[in-house]
Write an enzyme that holds these catalytic residues in place. Structure first.
Site, mmCIF file in Angstrom:
data_model
loop_
_atom_site.group_PDB
_atom_site.id
_atom_site.type_symbol
_atom_site.label_atom_id
_atom_site.label_comp_id
_atom_site.label_asym_id
_atom_site.label_seq_id
_atom_site.Cartn_x
_atom_site.Cartn_y
_atom_site.Cartn_z
ATOM 1 N N GLU A 1 0.158 3.679 1.684
ATOM 2 C CA GLU A 1 0.214 4.139 3.075
ATOM 3 C C GLU A 1 1.610 3.960 3.657
ATOM 4 O O GLU A 1 2.003 4.668 4.581
ATOM 5 C CB GLU A 1 -0.783 3.340 3.932
ATOM 6 C CG GLU A 1 -2.169 3.918 4.054
ATOM 7 C CD GLU A 1 -2.207 5.260 4.754
ATOM 8 O OE1 GLU A 1 -2.619 6.230 4.090
ATOM 9 O OE2 GLU A 1 -1.824 5.376 5.929
ATOM 10 N N SER B 1 0.813 -1.226 0.000
ATOM 11 C CA SER B 1 0.000 0.000 0.000
ATOM 12 C C SER B 1 0.844 1.273 0.000
ATOM 13 O O SER B 1 1.894 1.337 0.644
ATOM 14 C CB SER B 1 -0.887 -0.010 1.257
ATOM 15 O OG SER B 1 -1.441 1.261 1.477
ATOM 16 N N TYR C 1 -1.604 0.327 10.731
ATOM 17 C CA TYR C 1 -1.902 -0.352 9.451
ATOM 18 C C TYR C 1 -0.688 -0.309 8.529
ATOM 19 O O TYR C 1 -0.276 -1.326 7.970
ATOM 20 C CB TYR C 1 -3.110 0.319 8.780
ATOM 21 C CG TYR C 1 -3.316 -0.105 7.326
ATOM 22 C CD1 TYR C 1 -3.964 -1.285 7.018
ATOM 23 C CD2 TYR C 1 -2.848 0.706 6.282
ATOM 24 C CE1 TYR C 1 -4.139 -1.677 5.687
ATOM 25 C CE2 TYR C 1 -3.024 0.324 4.957
ATOM 26 C CZ TYR C 1 -3.678 -0.862 4.667
ATOM 27 O OH TYR C 1 -3.837 -1.239 3.351
#
Ligand code: NAP
Ligand code: F7E
Length: 329
Positions: free
Chosen positions: A131, A129, A153
């Site tokens: 992120e 990801s 996460y």
């Protein structure tokens, strides 16, 4: 039929549903991992929405249960494994850091182990990801940009990412990471900002609600369409050599701009309806993401096909239709 079998974890999620639809179109036999839930009525809602629920072979299993994963791997013997399952909501990861680490981080190692022990020739895709770039170290992020995770996460995804690289280098596995930037669709979970906005706009337009409460309107994301992005996952597993790829549109827009597009689409003014509610702010924010997908373009021949304006319009229209026909998703 291509004669190929694929196993998808997270098949009931947004990407799992679109990937299953894509692979069926390529002639694959598609198998999916299904975690048990008491809410049987909502299981597979996305697969039903795409009208493919009857064409998929589902297997009970959970990413945290290695023996179950090995059993499924032995039963199915897939040529391709796509690990899409995760606790994927960033905001929840501060409330549930251990669960997020267990599912999103260690869960990926469980499935890597199941492949290594039961089916080592299978090609493996890990859902990494954007992120992971978090507090960005370069204004435009590519495969070479250093990571700086900003949430439990992102930290869990980073562990899964490096374990995928490690299994590739240690055991000669065909394992690839897709570093996907945000991708959305009418099948996006209602808790994510884009779908929350398009559902809210549709409700306001239909007179079912007056206000839409949001958090940080200045956050910027590189938003694409999930239908385009699942093709990139498949392309990665068709390559002779496994590798890691950034998948993005190369355009960034703020939550405020996304809102403006959605309200404009139905002829309303966002200033009349949007209120900022601190409950939706995060302990640490990812202020801006913008991806460089040149490597995917050069090596996979992949490029995003849907513009942000088209994405917003499709999502708002789908929510209007759902609310007027009482469909739930
Ligand atoms: P999603 O809609 O939240 O789907 C997550 C899936 O994981 C669901 O099928 C869920 O099952 C399953 N799952 C959760 N915990 C599980 C467990 N313990 N065992 C087995 N399955 C479990 O996510 P998505 O948007 O499709 O994203 C797919 C993957 O890509 C995720 O790994 C996500 O973190 C990653 N990713 C997403 C984006 C994006 O913008 N969408 C960008 C980069 C990476 P239930 O239906 O039972 O909940
Ligand atoms: O937030 C801001 C929020 O929850 C986007 C996941 O698929 O993409 C997703 O993670 C931005 C953030 O997605 C609200 O603060 C403002 O800056 O839609 P989101 P995300 O956190 O970017 C990545 C790539 C993944 O890998 C993840 O799995 O929007 N924001 N107001 C809000 N966000 C939410 N959810 N709700 C609001 O009211």
């Amino acid at each position: 039929m291509s004669g190929k079998r694929a196993l998808i974890t997270g098949i009931t999620g947004q990407d799992g549903a679109y990937l299953a639809q894509f692979l069926l179109g390529q002639g694959y036999e598609v198998h999916g991992l299904l975690r048990r839930s008491a809410s049987a009525d909502v299981i597979g809602a996305r697969l039903k929405w795409l009208k493919i629920d009857g064409r998929i072979i589902l297997h009970d299993g959970n990413l945290t249960d290695l023996s179950g994963l090995i059993r499924v791997m032995k039963d199915v013997q897939p040529q391709e494994v796509y690990n899409l399952a995760a606790q994927s909501f960033v905001k929840s990861s501060w409330q549930q850091p251990l669960l997020t680490g267990t599912v999103t981080g260690l869960g990926a190692v469980n499935i890597l182990e199941a492949v290594r022990l039961a089916n080592p020739e299978a090609r493996f895709y890990q859902a990494s990801s954007s992120e992971m770039f978090g507090l960005i170290q370069e204004p435009i992020q590519s495969e070479k940009t250093p990571f700086y995770p900003r949430s439990p996460y992102a930290a869990a995804k980073l562990y899964a990412h490096w374990m995928t690289v490690n299994y590739r280098e240690s055991f000669d596995m065909h394992a690839s990471n897709g570093i996907l930037f945000n991708h959305e669709s009418p099948l996006r979970g209602i808790e994510f900002v884009t779908r929350k906005i398009t559902d809210g706009v549709a409700r306001i337009k239909l007179g079912l609600q007056e206000k839409l409460s949001l958090g940080n309107l200045d956050a910027k994301r590189d938003w694409g369409h999930a239908r385009d992005y699942v093709k990139a996952m498949w392309l990665m597993l068709q390559q002779e050599v496994p590798d890691d790829y950034v998948i993005a549109t190369g355009r960034t827009a703020s939550v405020r701009e996304f809102c403006q597009f959605a309200f404009n689409h139905v002829g309303l003014n966002m200033e009349d309806h949007v209120v900022v509610d601190e409950r939706f702010l995060r302990p640490a924010e990812v202020d801006i993401l913008l991806g460089n997908a040149e490597k995917a373009k050069a090596k996979l021949g992949w490029a995003a096909e849907t513009t942000l304006e088209e994405l917003v319009a499709e999502m708002v229209e789908a929510d209007l239709q759902r609310l007027t026909s009482q469909e739930h998703l």
